[in-house]
Design a protein around this motif. Structure first.
Motif, PDB file in Angstrom:
ATOM      1  N   HIS A  26       0.852  -1.196   0.000  1.00 54.04           N
ATOM      2  CA  HIS A  26       0.000   0.000   0.000  1.00 54.04           C
ATOM      3  C   HIS A  26       0.885   1.243   0.000  1.00 54.04           C
ATOM      4  O   HIS A  26       1.361   1.678   1.053  1.00 54.04           O
ATOM      5  N   PRO A  27       1.129   1.831  -1.178  1.00 54.89           N
ATOM      6  CA  PRO A  27       1.992   3.019  -1.240  1.00 54.89           C
ATOM      7  C   PRO A  27       1.262   4.263  -0.753  1.00 54.89           C
ATOM      8  O   PRO A  27       0.083   4.477  -1.069  1.00 54.89           O
ATOM      9  N   ASP A  28       1.935   5.079   0.028  1.00 50.72           N
ATOM     10  CA  ASP A  28       1.376   6.356   0.456  1.00 50.72           C
ATOM     11  C   ASP A  28       1.570   7.396  -0.647  1.00 50.72           C
ATOM     12  O   ASP A  28       2.339   7.203  -1.591  1.00 50.72           O
ATOM     13  N   TYR A  29       0.892   8.526  -0.496  1.00 55.84           N
ATOM     14  CA  TYR A  29       1.054   9.607  -1.464  1.00 55.84           C
ATOM     15  C   TYR A  29       2.516  10.075  -1.472  1.00 55.84           C
ATOM     16  O   TYR A  29       3.134  10.253  -0.429  1.00 55.84           O
ATOM     17  N   GLY A  71      17.262   3.017  -0.400  1.00 53.68           N
ATOM     18  CA  GLY A  71      16.139   3.697  -1.048  1.00 53.68           C
ATOM     19  C   GLY A  71      14.902   2.825  -1.001  1.00 53.68           C
ATOM     20  O   GLY A  71      14.291   2.510  -2.015  1.00 53.68           O
ATOM     21  N   THR A  72      14.480   2.459   0.194  1.00 54.48           N
ATOM     22  CA  THR A  72      13.452   1.426   0.369  1.00 54.48           C
ATOM     23  C   THR A  72      12.089   1.813  -0.166  1.00 54.48           C
ATOM     24  O   THR A  72      11.307   0.959  -0.558  1.00 54.48           O
ATOM     25  N   GLY A  73      11.742   3.127  -0.200  1.00 51.95           N
ATOM     26  CA  GLY A  73      10.447   3.539  -0.733  1.00 51.95           C
ATOM     27  C   GLY A  73       9.292   2.921   0.016  1.00 51.95           C
ATOM     28  O   GLY A  73       9.153   3.067   1.233  1.00 51.95           O
ATOM     29  N   SER A  74       8.456   2.161  -0.679  1.00 47.16           N
ATOM     30  CA  SER A  74       7.305   1.512  -0.053  1.00 47.16           C
ATOM     31  C   SER A  74       7.702   0.322   0.806  1.00 47.16           C
ATOM     32  O   SER A  74       6.868  -0.225   1.524  1.00 47.16           O
ATOM     33  N   GLY A  75       8.972  -0.100   0.726  1.00 44.19           N
ATOM     34  CA  GLY A  75       9.439  -1.254   1.483  1.00 44.19           C
ATOM     35  C   GLY A  75       9.185  -2.576   0.797  1.00 44.19           C
ATOM     36  O   GLY A  75       9.371  -3.642   1.396  1.00 44.19           O
ATOM     37  N   ASP A 121      13.273  10.220   2.638  1.00 44.57           N
ATOM     38  CA  ASP A 121      11.924  10.783   2.693  1.00 44.57           C
ATOM     39  C   ASP A 121      11.169  10.227   3.903  1.00 44.57           C
ATOM     40  O   ASP A 121      10.941   9.016   3.989  1.00 44.57           O
ATOM     41  N   PRO A 122      10.768  11.080   4.845  1.00 45.51           N
ATOM     42  CA  PRO A 122      10.003  10.586   6.004  1.00 45.51           C
ATOM     43  C   PRO A 122       8.729   9.855   5.607  1.00 45.51           C
ATOM     44  O   PRO A 122       8.324   8.903   6.270  1.00 45.51           O
ATOM     45  N   ARG A 123       8.078  10.300   4.519  1.00 50.27           N
ATOM     46  CA  ARG A 123       6.875   9.613   4.060  1.00 50.27           C
ATOM     47  C   ARG A 123       7.190   8.165   3.692  1.00 50.27           C
ATOM     48  O   ARG A 123       6.443   7.244   4.002  1.00 50.27           O
ATOM     49  N   ALA A 124       8.297   7.985   2.959  1.00 52.31           N
ATOM     50  CA  ALA A 124       8.663   6.639   2.530  1.00 52.31           C
ATOM     51  C   ALA A 124       8.970   5.746   3.726  1.00 52.31           C
ATOM     52  O   ALA A 124       8.542   4.588   3.772  1.00 52.31           O
ATOM     53  N   LEU A 125       9.707   6.266   4.688  1.00 54.22           N
ATOM     54  CA  LEU A 125      10.063   5.466   5.858  1.00 54.22           C
ATOM     55  C   LEU A 125       8.812   5.032   6.622  1.00 54.22           C
ATOM     56  O   LEU A 125       8.692   3.868   7.035  1.00 54.22           O
TER      57      LEU A 125
END
Length: 406
Positions: free
Chosen positions: A199-202, A233-237, A257-261
């Motif tokens: 589930h990717p965040d915005y 660079g984990t992004g969505s994990g 990116d705090p959002r990505a983490l």
């Protein structure tokens, strides 16, 4: 694009609030000066000229004003605003484009990017208001509160009750927020996770192109069991989750990116691997060494024009170069670095295979193996795409790299 469910409760986890002063949009309306917070996730400056538009505004007039740099603040029916946006897009797409030489793919790419940028600028000139609670005070407007909370964070406490114009955003961006929220809510099915969903965040890159994930799911691990892996660079994990599911005892994912983490942590919890996953804020590498270090950097060495494009475009190959240069110092003896990279840049004339191999050599790396996979995305078969020839020839590879001195 699917609209949000009516009266969807705004329960999405909030994005972090920005402490910097918010930019302000100013305009005249009804003979009086007005102002509101300007919202742009791309960091675009507030338009200098604003005209008020409504259901009586003709597409031809709106197109002329937008091309001249005048934004249109919509006060009519929301669905009519969407129809006007579509009409503007059709007018842009009908304009003749400067042809690129067939034997110059790099020129074709840069012309395509310039056309995309110009198209985004014009379409971004149609603006809609948001009230203090992220409601859209327009007739027949959908409930976009949950999507806005995910992108912008909670509505400011000082904003008071809903109603009126508290902030202004381009309709194109708002629709993008709604689309991203739907991706987040529904999730993206990942075959390498047995069909479970990420589930990717915005603002976090969505792993819709699953072939690169498949490569990580089938590449042979350097040891079994593997005690530790780094996901740079984990992004969505998603890659960290695949590694954890494959039995890696601990995976450290890094991102700036705090959002990505936050997104990666939530996905690890949903997938039941949170006890083996750690998200760390870092520019590339965490401290220490690991027997496996994985990186899926942006594939094209070009300048991004929006936040989400940083997952696709890597100016001067900064992340690629940084990963390769720092990899030997972060591998344990006999360890492997997995570089997941498309060769699209090579087919576009933006980088050669010799350039990539030279980066390996300069970093003191040797190629242990390479796994390839063809793309499955629709653009690879879209002959109307200006970059079709390059996309049709594209191959995504997982390069297994080792330190040359090992």
């Amino acid at each position: 694009m699917n609209a949000l469910r009516p009266n969807a409760p705004p329960t999405t986890a909030a994005a972090p609030q920005d402490a910097t002063p918010a930019p302000v949009l100013t305009w005249d309306e009804g003979g009086e000066p007005r102002s509101a917070r300007w919202r742009s996730e791309n960091g675009a400056a507030p338009p200098r000229r604003v005209a008020v538009a409504d259901d009586r505004t003709r597409a031809a007039d709106a197109y002329k004003l937008a091309c001249e740099g005048t934004a249109l603040l919509w006060r009519g029916d929301f669905h009519n605003a969407r129809q006007l946006l579509a009409a503007l897009a059709r007018r842009i797409d009908r304009r003749p484009r400067k042809p690129a030489p067939a034997d110059d793919p790099a020129r074709a790419f840069h012309l395509h990017r310039a056309a995309q940028s110009q198209r985004a600028r014009i379409l971004g000139m149609l603006l809609v208001p948001l009230d203090a609670a992220y409601g859209v005070p327009l007739h027949r407007a959908p409930d976009v509160r949950a999507a806005c909370i995910q992108a912008y964070g909670p509505a400011p406490a000082e904003s008071g009750a809903a109603g009126g114009t508290h902030s202004v955003v381009s309709l194109r961006e708002l629709l993008g927020l709604v689309g991203a929220y739907e991706w987040h809510r529904k999730g993206v099915e990942i075959p390498a996770l047995g069909g479970e969903r990420i589930h990717p965040d915005y603002g976090v890159f969505s792993p819709q192109r699953g072939e690169y994930v498949d490569l990580v799911g089938r590449a042979p691990l350097p040891a079994d069991p593997l005690p530790l892996a780094f996901d740079i660079g984990t992004g969505s994990g998603v890659l960290a989750a695949v590694l954890a599911r494959r039995g890696v005892r601990r995976v450290v994912g890094t991102d700036q990116d705090p959002r990505a983490l936050a997104c990666a942590r939530r996905n690890a919890e949903r997938l039941g691997v949170a006890d083996r996953f750690e998200a760390v804020a870092a520019d590339l590498f965490p401290t220490g060494r690991a027997p496996l270090v994985v990186c899926n950097p942006p594939w094209l060495p070009a300048k991004p024009t929006s936040a989400v494009e940083y997952a696709v475009y890597d100016p001067n190959s900064r992340m690629l170069r940084g990963f390769l240069a720092g990899l030997p110092a972060h591998l344990t003896p006999g360890g492997e670095g997995w570089l997941i990279l498309s060769d699209l840049a090579e087919h576009l004339g933006l980088r050669t295979r010799a350039d990539l191999l030279a980066l390996f050599e300069a970093a003191g790396l040797t190629v242990l193996d390479r796994l390839d996979i063809a793309p499955r995305h629709p653009k690879a078969r879209d002959t109307s795409d200006p970059l079709h020839a390059a996309r049709a020839a594209e191959v995504t590879s997982l390069w297994r790299l080792g330190a040359a001195e090992d």
